[in-house]
Design an enzyme around this catalytic site. Structure first.
Site, PDB file in Angstrom:
ATOM      1  N   GLY A 184       2.688   2.693  -2.386  1.00 19.71           N
ATOM      2  CA  GLY A 184       2.939   3.299  -3.686  1.00 19.71           C
ATOM      3  C   GLY A 184       2.048   4.493  -3.982  1.00 19.71           C
ATOM      4  O   GLY A 184       0.918   4.597  -3.482  1.00 19.71           O
ATOM      5  N   CYS A 233      -1.219   3.354  -5.535  1.00 19.90           N
ATOM      6  CA  CYS A 233      -1.843   2.207  -4.881  1.00 19.90           C
ATOM      7  C   CYS A 233      -2.861   2.703  -3.863  1.00 19.90           C
ATOM      8  O   CYS A 233      -2.569   3.613  -3.078  1.00 19.90           O
ATOM      9  CB  CYS A 233      -0.793   1.348  -4.190  1.00 19.90           C
ATOM     10  SG  CYS A 233      -1.473  -0.119  -3.374  1.00 19.90           S
ATOM     11  N   GLY A 259       0.741  -1.261   0.000  1.00 20.12           N
ATOM     12  CA  GLY A 259       0.000   0.000   0.000  1.00 20.12           C
ATOM     13  C   GLY A 259       0.762   1.297   0.000  1.00 20.12           C
ATOM     14  O   GLY A 259       0.126   2.356  -0.001  1.00 20.12           O
TER      15      GLY A 259
END
Length: 347
Positions: free
Chosen positions: A179, A182, A177
């Site tokens: 990114g 993301c 998570g």
């Protein structure tokens, strides 16, 4: 249900404390590393940075460009077999990972490629590395590719890092998570602050002579420096390498001073609506999108960005007196920034 009370930190929550140094110039430091892979016994030397296997950044063009800097690329899994075979025969492919997921078609294509050319580096990539199916897949990959360096993930805790290494992974990819494109944390509530995840997974991996790759969460060169300080052997980048000529993203053009110019590039997560419509015809009924689509500035050739990244790492090393990149974790002391101290300790 249980609650862990000890603080877990992201890159933004800390700074690296400077230390006295005898170094006089950034030119005196060595940002390459020689890393040994436990399952193959092979060694690799270079700048331990990896372009993410997203279809915008994990490209053959990026692999050719980063090879000049001693860095690596995880190719995206959507290239046809013929194109992969042709590239893997080129000298510039030495620093690339062949990426695949859990689908049977991915494994069939790998088998077809291997019949024509050697595949020395493999990246097994799934969003959730905690399933027994994935551990079994890593073990299968090791059994059928005994001489390949295998990178597998993603996980964020020491126990699963150990499980993947014992199953056959040489490198464990760390991050759920963090990114820039993301949305897993927003959609599922699941994740782990990336700095703490890197520290804990690196500690677990190094105890077994394995390695870790910090995947996601870096937005500036200083974050990459912090990842190395946290014990990351490799750092994987997506958004920081998007927007360049070597990417395969769609360009957005604008008219400036009467001339049409490329100003932005479309960049998206591989679990986004955009990616799933492109490769699967849409979002399956049983799942939700866990990625978003954004526009990033068009930045021309990637060489300038790599110069900035490598320069930032060199400068960090002079601040803490680390002559070689492998010394950075031993020379790093993180200090929590003031606002975060108040948040964690109730100040």
């Amino acid at each position: 249900m249980r609650i862990e009370n000890d603080p877990k930190l992201d890159f933004k929550d800390v700074l690296i404390r400077p230390k006295r140094s005898t170094l006089g110039s950034r030119a005196e430091v060595d940002i390459t590393r020689t890393l040994r892979f436990m399952h193959t016994g092979r060694s690799w030397t270079g700048f331990p940075l990896i372009a993410s296997n997203m279809d915008v950044t994990g490209t053959i063009g990026m692999a050719r460009a980063l090879h000049k800097h001693g860095a690596m690329v995880a190719l995206h899994k959507h290239y046809p077999a013929e194109m992969l075979i042709d590239f893997l025969r080129a000298p510039e492919s030495a620093n690339t990972f062949y990426a695949l997921g859990t689908a049977e078609a991915d494994w069939d294509k790998l088998a077809a490629v291997k019949r024509q050319v050697a595949v020395p580096n493999i990246c097994l990539d799934v969003a959730n590395g905690y399933t027994e199916k994935f551990v079994d897949m890593v073990a299968h990959a090791r059994e059928t590719n005994p001489d390949a360096v295998i990178m597998a993930g993603n996980v964020v805790t020491g126990d699963m890092t150990e499980a993947l290494i014992l199953a056959g992974a040489d490198i464990v990819k760390v991050g759920i998570g963090p990114g820039s494109v993301c949305t897993t944390r927003k959609m599922t509530g699941v994740g782990y602050p990336q700095l703490s995840a890197t520290i804990e997974c690196a500690d677990a991996a190094h105890g077994l002579k394995g390695l870790v790759c910090a995947d996601g969460g870096c937005t500036v060169p200083g974050d990459i420096a912090k990842a190395y300080g946290a014990g990351a052997d490799f750092v994987m980048l997506g958004g920081m390498l998007a927007g360049h000529d070597e990417c395969e993203g769609e360009l957005v053009h604008e008219v400036l001073d009467g001339e049409e110019r490329a100003t932005k590039m479309i960049f998206y997560g591989m679990s986004s609506d955009t990616a799933m419509k492109k490769y699967a015809g849409g979002v399956a009924a049983y799942r939700a999108s866990e990625g978003k689509t954004v526009e990033v500035p068009y930045r021309g050739p990637v060489d300038a960005t790599m110069q900035e990244i490598m320069g930032g790492v060199r400068s960090m090393m002079t601040y803490i007196g680390a002559t070689r990149l492998k010394e950075v974790p031993k020379r790093t002391t993180f200090v929590m920034v003031g606002a975060q101290l108040n948040t964690v300790f109730g100040g």
